[in-house]
Write a protein that holds these residues in place. Structure first.
Motif, short mmCIF file in Angstrom:
data_model
loop_
_atom_site.label_atom_id
_atom_site.label_comp_id
_atom_site.label_asym_id
_atom_site.label_seq_id
_atom_site.Cartn_x
_atom_site.Cartn_y
_atom_site.Cartn_z
N THR A 72 0.82 -1.22 0.00
CA THR A 72 0.00 0.00 0.00
C THR A 72 0.85 1.27 0.00
O THR A 72 0.31 2.37 -0.12
CB THR A 72 -0.95 0.03 1.21
OG1 THR A 72 -0.19 -0.08 2.42
CG2 THR A 72 -1.95 -1.10 1.13
N SER A 73 2.17 1.12 0.10
CA SER A 73 3.03 2.31 0.09
C SER A 73 3.03 3.00 -1.26
O SER A 73 3.46 4.15 -1.37
CB SER A 73 4.46 1.93 0.49
OG SER A 73 5.08 1.13 -0.51
N ASN A 111 -7.54 3.75 1.82
CA ASN A 111 -8.53 3.33 2.79
C ASN A 111 -8.67 1.82 2.69
O ASN A 111 -7.98 1.16 1.90
CB ASN A 111 -9.87 4.05 2.56
CG ASN A 111 -10.49 3.72 1.21
OD1 ASN A 111 -9.98 2.89 0.46
ND2 ASN A 111 -11.58 4.37 0.89
N ALA A 112 -9.57 1.24 3.46
CA ALA A 112 -9.66 -0.22 3.50
C ALA A 112 -10.07 -0.82 2.15
O ALA A 112 -9.46 -1.80 1.71
CB ALA A 112 -10.64 -0.65 4.60
N PRO A 113 -11.09 -0.27 1.44
CA PRO A 113 -11.42 -0.86 0.14
C PRO A 113 -10.29 -0.77 -0.87
O PRO A 113 -10.06 -1.72 -1.63
CB PRO A 113 -12.64 -0.04 -0.31
CG PRO A 113 -13.23 0.49 0.94
CD PRO A 113 -12.08 0.75 1.85
N LEU A 114 -9.58 0.34 -0.89
CA LEU A 114 -8.47 0.47 -1.83
C LEU A 114 -7.33 -0.47 -1.44
O LEU A 114 -6.68 -1.07 -2.31
CB LEU A 114 -7.98 1.92 -1.88
CG LEU A 114 -6.82 2.24 -2.83
CD1 LEU A 114 -7.09 1.73 -4.23
CD2 LEU A 114 -6.55 3.74 -2.84
N SER A 133 2.80 5.72 11.28
CA SER A 133 3.36 6.08 9.98
C SER A 133 2.25 6.28 8.96
O SER A 133 2.45 6.90 7.92
CB SER A 133 4.32 4.99 9.49
OG SER A 133 3.71 3.72 9.53
N LEU A 134 1.06 5.74 9.25
CA LEU A 134 -0.15 6.01 8.47
C LEU A 134 -0.94 7.07 9.20
O LEU A 134 -1.49 6.82 10.28
CB LEU A 134 -0.97 4.73 8.30
CG LEU A 134 -0.50 3.77 7.21
CD1 LEU A 134 -1.07 2.37 7.45
CD2 LEU A 134 -0.94 4.28 5.84
N GLY A 170 -11.98 7.62 7.07
CA GLY A 170 -11.39 6.32 6.79
C GLY A 170 -10.18 6.32 5.88
O GLY A 170 -9.64 5.26 5.56
N TRP A 171 -9.73 7.50 5.47
CA TRP A 171 -8.56 7.60 4.58
C TRP A 171 -7.30 7.88 5.39
O TRP A 171 -7.34 8.58 6.42
CB TRP A 171 -8.76 8.71 3.55
CG TRP A 171 -9.72 8.36 2.47
CD1 TRP A 171 -11.07 8.57 2.47
CD2 TRP A 171 -9.42 7.70 1.23
NE1 TRP A 171 -11.63 8.10 1.31
CE2 TRP A 171 -10.64 7.56 0.53
CE3 TRP A 171 -8.25 7.23 0.65
CZ2 TRP A 171 -10.71 6.97 -0.73
CZ3 TRP A 171 -8.32 6.65 -0.59
CH2 TRP A 171 -9.53 6.51 -1.28
N TYR A 172 -6.16 7.37 4.88
CA TYR A 172 -4.87 7.56 5.53
C TYR A 172 -3.82 7.90 4.46
O TYR A 172 -4.02 7.65 3.27
CB TYR A 172 -4.43 6.28 6.26
CG TYR A 172 -5.29 5.93 7.45
CD1 TYR A 172 -4.89 6.25 8.74
CD2 TYR A 172 -6.50 5.26 7.29
CE1 TYR A 172 -5.67 5.93 9.84
CE2 TYR A 172 -7.29 4.94 8.37
CZ TYR A 172 -6.88 5.27 9.65
OH TYR A 172 -7.66 4.97 10.73
N ARG A 173 -2.74 8.47 4.93
CA ARG A 173 -1.59 8.73 4.05
C ARG A 173 -0.32 8.34 4.80
O ARG A 173 -0.25 8.43 6.03
CB ARG A 173 -1.51 10.21 3.65
CG ARG A 173 -1.28 11.15 4.84
CD ARG A 173 -1.06 12.59 4.40
NE ARG A 173 0.25 12.78 3.84
CZ ARG A 173 1.32 13.12 4.54
NH1 ARG A 173 1.25 13.27 5.86
NH2 ARG A 173 2.49 13.30 3.95
#
Length: 679
Positions: free
Chosen positions: A269-270, A276-279, A301-302, A308-311
């Motif tokens: 996922t990096s 988010n979870a679905p992606l 780190s996220l 529900g979105w992270y970077r």
């Protein structure tokens, strides 16, 4: 690295003050990725002596441990801080802390002791790590809930501890210092470098801080490397997460020791800017998607972006991507294709196109652009642009798909090459003629609309006489779209109306011209395109000049040239019209009809009304309050003006907009797009 108590410490009074304020309440959490400076900050704070009572500090080393050992260390730390903790055997039903106990009885015993205290005690759990439902977590939660106000708990961790943070947040008794707060600013960055004997120019310090996002460990690693560089400034400007030292540190601190499934999830996922979870499921598999929320909560780190979105922290993401390249080079293109497919259906389009290009799948990127009618982002009709590498050279369109030909034509036009655009557009026509299939009517409609839009922009720049026919075809195809799709693409409506309005204007049909131009001006404002708004204002100024309203024309022309709108250049389609308006409205005319300029004012077979004007900043403020249906005295109070001054501004607004009522003034301003913050 960023956590070592032996490393020189940069004074961070702004964060120390927040900690001091936080321990006045029951719970403070310091959450950040490895090397964020959590332990160093706690050390600074303890040494200030501002705690409301004795401090018991337990270093957990960011690793889970048996509850018996954990509670034995907590008990010893409290005892060393002066808390009279009785031996476990002295309490009926108590347990002596040991490797095999679950710690709940010890937590209950400590809660009873602490609840009886008058003086608060601060318990610091530095590097606390325990999953939801783990005995240590359950015991700490129990202790916090039952020890009363005498316990002030400070937890430093790499992820959210399972201590019912939402409940404490709603109650208002939680203080949080997270990754963003822990980040070094420019001053602190310069001081950290100075501790390593390094002095850099201000711009290099700012660049290094920006590239590391103020990550303490990254800055220390950079400082160590800078000391060995012949050109420290240049190195600082190029320092990134792909540096060997950064990758090595993060692999050791972040990846080593992780379960294989979590390690795989972090690496795969990096590649994503936001996840988010679905992606995550689409890229790394369904099982990874189901684990994503838990993993994200455990790894600072996220960083949470909301909903529900992270970077990934910038440098951590760069380091993980390099590690992914080293360990799984053959999987990267497939990961990007999966990301492009998911984002193509769920958005944002720029992300989908970017991942398609990263997978070296340009045809798919071009199909996405045409399918989403995003050609305006290639032509420069919107405030945002798609990745420029989505486009290719004119030669790449030969024998390609119609989507590739269309995107390439738009790209060459956006770079000012009208000849190449016309050539590729002809190729696109041939390709379109050979791809018509009744079963794919929606795709065909979007292909033909995209072609018509490019043709409209090309003729607007190259041959204004031919532009209206192209715009008419674009208008016909645009009208066939569902209303939702039309609303999603105001830039296409704006371009079509600009050409149509200009054509009506030059035919002397001023009422029809005004209708098209005011409609298009609103669309241009919605699209956020300053160049289109400028061109609309110039056309409206020309219209007012043709009506003989030279003061209104002059004000419109002035608005068209006022930042943030881009200045008109000789190559712009509106430049000639602007020069004509300037000639009509020069000082020598004094607002009267021009003579001998070869363009006398034309009559109008419709109702004459003065369109947009340039309002002063205070008049805009008054109009903004007017749009909120505020009374005159309320506006005066809001803007701290007298009622008479407000009335004077209102009269000026009415005069400039050629209206006589409040509602008409607001409606007129919205129609003309001169007050985008009211739309």
């Amino acid at each position: 690295m960023g956590e070592s108590p032996d490393a020189p410490l940069v004074p961070r009074p702004r964060l120390v003050e927040r900690l001091s304020a936080g321990v006045l309440g029951p719970l403070t959490v310091v959450i950040g990725p490895p090397g964020a400076g959590k332990s160093a900050l706690l050390t600074q704070w303890v040494h200030t002596g501002t705690a409301p009572g004795p401090v018991a500090r337990v270093t957990c080393d960011d690793a889970p441990e048996p509850p018996g050992l954990f509670w034995a260390r907590v008990t010893r730390a409290l005892g060393a801080a002066g808390v009279a903790v009785p031996d476990g055997d002295a309490v009926p039903g108590g347990e002596r802390p040991g490797p095999t106990c679950d710690g709940l009885a010890t937590a209950a015993r400590l809660a009873e002791v602490l609840a009886a205290r008058r003086v608060p005690v601060v318990l610091v759990l530095d590097g606390f790590r325990a999953g939801a439902g783990a005995p240590c977590a359950a015991g700490v939660a129990y202790l916090l809930a039952h020890a009363g106000r005498a316990l002030r708990l400070v937890v430093a961790a790499r992820g959210d501890p399972p201590l019912h943070l939402h409940r404490h947040r709603l109650a208002g008794d939680l203080t949080e210092l997270r990754t963003g707060a822990l980040a070094f600013d420019d001053r602190e960055t310069a001081e950290l470098l100075a501790l390593h004997g390094i002095t850099l120019p201000r711009r290099a310090v700012a660049s290094l801080r920006e590239r590391t996002e103020g990550w303490a460990a990254g800055l220390r690693l950079a400082a160590l490397a800078l000391a060995r560089q012949p050109d420290p400034e240049r190195y600082a400007m190029r320092f990134s997460g792909t540096d060997d030292a950064v990758v090595g540190y993060l692999v050791e601190e972040l990846l080593d020791g992780q379960p294989a499934e979590v390690r795989r999830l972090l690496l795969m996922t990096s590649i994503l800017d936001r996840v988010n979870a679905p992606l995550a499921a689409a890229v790394a598999g369904d099982r990874a998607g189901r684990r994503f929320a838990v993993v994200a909560g455990e790894h600072a780190s996220l960083e949470a972006c909301g909903q529900g979105w992270y970077r990934y922290h910038r440098m951590i993401g760069e380091a993980l991507r390099r590690r992914l390249l080293e360990e799984h080079p053959g999987q990267i293109a497939a990961l990007h294709r999966r990301a492009a497919a998911w984002l193509g259906d769920n958005g944002p389009l720029s992300g989908a196109v970017g991942h398609a290009l990263a997978a070296d799948d340009r045809p798919y990127a071009h199909r996405l652009i045409v399918h989403h009618l995003a050609i305006g982002q290639i032509l420069g009709l919107t405030a945002t642009r798609l990745p420029h590498t989505a486009t290719g050279s004119a030669s790449s369109a030969v024998d390609g798909s119609p989507e590739t030909a269309l995107v390439t034509a738009a790209s060459t036009l956006s770079h000012g090459d009208m000849t190449a655009c016309a050539t590729v557009l002809t190729q696109a026509e041939c390709l379109l003629a050979g791809t018509a299939t009744p079963a794919d009517h929606a795709t065909q409609a979007r292909l033909h609309l995209t072609h018509a839009v490019i043709r409209t922009q090309l003729e607007r720049l190259r041959d204004p006489v031919a532009a209206p026919a192209a715009a008419a075809e674009a208008q016909r195809l645009f009208a066939l779209l569902p209303r939702e799709a039309q609303a999603d693409h105001p830039e296409l409506r704006a371009l079509i109306q600009l050409v149509r309005g200009g054509a009506e204007l030059r035919r002397g049909r001023l009422t029809a011209a005004e209708s098209a131009l005011t409609t298009g001006l609103r669309a241009a404002g919605t699209a956020g395109n300053g160049a289109l708004r400028r061109d609309f204002l110039v056309e409206l100024a020309l219209l007012e000049g043709l009506r003989g309203r030279f003061r209104a024309a002059a004000e419109l022309a002035a608005t068209a040239q006022r930042p943030p709108l881009p200045a008109s250049a000789p190559g712009d389609p509106s430049h000639a019209a602007l020069q004509m308006v300037r000639a009509w409205t020069g000082p020598s005319h004094n607002g009267t009809s021009p003579a001998g300029n070869g363009a006398p004012p034309a009559g109008d077979n419709g109702a004459a009304r003065q369109p947009a004007v340039a309002l002063s900043r205070r008049e805009l403020d008054v109009l903004a309050q007017l749009a909120r249906t505020m009374a005159t005295d309320e506006i005066a109070a809001e803007l701290q003006l007298s009622v008479n001054t407000v009335k004077t501004h209102l009269k000026s607004v009415y005069r400039k907009l050629s209206v006589s009522r409040r509602t008409a003034a607001v409606r007129r301003a919205r129609e003309l797009g001169l007050l985008p913050h009211l739309t």
